[in-house]
Design an enzyme around this catalytic site. Structure first.
Site, short mmCIF file in Angstrom:
data_model
loop_
_atom_site.label_atom_id
_atom_site.label_comp_id
_atom_site.label_asym_id
_atom_site.label_seq_id
_atom_site.Cartn_x
_atom_site.Cartn_y
_atom_site.Cartn_z
N LYS A 190 -0.94 0.02 11.15
CA LYS A 190 -1.30 0.94 10.23
C LYS A 190 -2.56 0.66 10.44
O LYS A 190 -3.08 -0.84 10.36
CB LYS A 190 -0.20 0.89 8.94
CG LYS A 190 0.58 0.73 8.60
CD LYS A 190 1.40 0.59 7.41
CE LYS A 190 1.43 -0.68 7.13
NZ LYS A 190 2.10 -1.13 5.79
N THR A 223 -4.07 5.99 -3.59
CA THR A 223 -3.20 5.90 -2.27
C THR A 223 -2.14 4.51 -1.95
O THR A 223 -1.63 3.89 -1.67
CB THR A 223 -4.51 5.23 -0.40
OG1 THR A 223 -4.73 4.23 -1.73
CG2 THR A 223 -5.51 6.64 -0.89
N GLY A 225 0.68 2.18 -2.94
CA GLY A 225 2.30 2.20 -2.66
C GLY A 225 2.30 2.96 -1.26
O GLY A 225 4.04 3.04 -1.10
N THR A 226 1.25 3.15 -0.55
CA THR A 226 1.51 4.24 1.52
C THR A 226 2.09 3.00 1.87
O THR A 226 3.11 3.97 2.21
CB THR A 226 0.33 4.21 1.26
OG1 THR A 226 -0.81 4.70 0.80
CG2 THR A 226 -0.21 5.31 2.91
N GLY A 227 1.73 1.68 1.87
CA GLY A 227 2.62 0.78 3.15
C GLY A 227 4.37 1.12 2.85
O GLY A 227 5.13 1.14 3.31
N CYS A 228 4.46 1.09 1.77
CA CYS A 228 5.80 0.78 0.74
C CYS A 228 6.29 2.53 1.36
O CYS A 228 7.76 2.13 1.39
CB CYS A 228 6.04 0.49 -0.69
SG CYS A 228 4.93 -0.91 -1.43
#
Length: 287
Positions: A190, A223, A225-228
């Site tokens: 990412k 942003t 929580g984007t990865g979750c």
């Protein structure tokens, strides 16, 4: 007043939805972790189930306290869900301790046909380490080789590959190195923490296809929580029957639109807007 109900035969009432499982920690602020995953599952028409690994006291300003669940209770949650509801896909997020990782890995080894999206959650997007070296070693040796897809951020990719990740070229190189070290998994590095033209660009490598996943850059400070959300969305689309590549593309679209509708809540970094689909927003345009 009690209304008369139409007569129904046993077993004829109720809808059937795909089922996805998230194994992760709780975010009391509601922006990441289990809360983000379950919101994502729901808004993508998947029944969300969960196994809680830890409880955090956190808000938009940060985390103030963390408590891990007993590994046996984590296992009990996983088995309760899989043996009754059935699971079409799963994701793991914050596992926190080495003992929980061992327990989760041993349990999931009994269900090798369930697609597993593994978000390492070793280092935050700002570079803060989230687990100790023992836990990182167990993650590398016992979990990553079993996963279907790994979604490290730039700092996690640096740990897993041993090289610095600063741009698209090093993203691709890191993805290739990680794939070679953990050959059963597809790698998606990412780029949310990168700068310039590489910002928000994720790099895919599955041993054959090497490709950048690009959408427009969304200018927002909110942003959290984007990865979750990305890993949960991939799991949701896998549960619906999408192939891994298409599930990842659709998840990228979902996250981009959630960023467009991020929430300015609290005094710090607000969360992405998981709920925009039910607000009538158009998010399916992939052009």
């Amino acid at each position: 007043m009690i209304l008369d109900q139409p007569s129904q035969s046993p077993g004829t009432v109720g809808l059937t939805l795909p089922v996805a499982l998230t194994i992760a920690g709780s975010d009391s602020g509601g922006g990441a972790g289990i809360q983000a995953d379950l919101k994502t599952f729901a808004f993508l028409n998947v029944h969300g189930t969960c196994a809680l690994t830890c409880v955090t006291a956190q808000n938009t300003l940060g985390v103030t306290q963390v408590a891990a669940m007993d590994p046996s209770l984590v296992v009990a949650q996983i088995e309760a869900v899989i043996t009754d509801l059935g699971v079409q896909s799963l994701k793991t997020g914050m596992l926190l301790t080495g003992d929980i990782m061992i327990a989760v890995g041993d349990t999931l080894s009994q269900y090798p046909k369930i697609p597993w999206v593994l978000d390492p959650v070793m280092v935050s997007r700002s570079g803060s380490k989230l687990m100790d070296d023992r836990a990182i070693g167990i993650l590398q040796s016992q979990l990553l080789p079993r996963a279907t897809l790994i979604t490290p951020n730039r700092y996690e990719a640096e740990i897993l590959s041993g090289i610095r990740v600063t741009d698209a070229a090093s993203q691709e190189q890191a993805a290739r190195i990680i794939h070679d070290r953990y050959p059963t998994a597809v790698v998606l590095v990412k780029g949310g923490g990168l700068q310039g033209s590489a910002q928000g660009v994720d790099w895919w490598w599955d041993g054959q296809r090497s490709q950048a996943l690009r959408t427009e850059t969304v200018d927002t400070p909110h942003t959290h929580g984007t990865g979750c959300t990305l890993s949960a969305a991939i799991a949701a689309f896998l549960a619906q029957g999408y192939g891994l590549w298409d599930a990842t593309l659709q998840a990228k679209i979902y996250v981009t639109q959630a960023l467009h509708h991020s929430l300015a809540l609290g005094q710090g970094q607000g969360p992405v807007g998981h709920s925009f689909p039910i607000l009538g927003r158009d998010w399916e345009g992939s052009d």
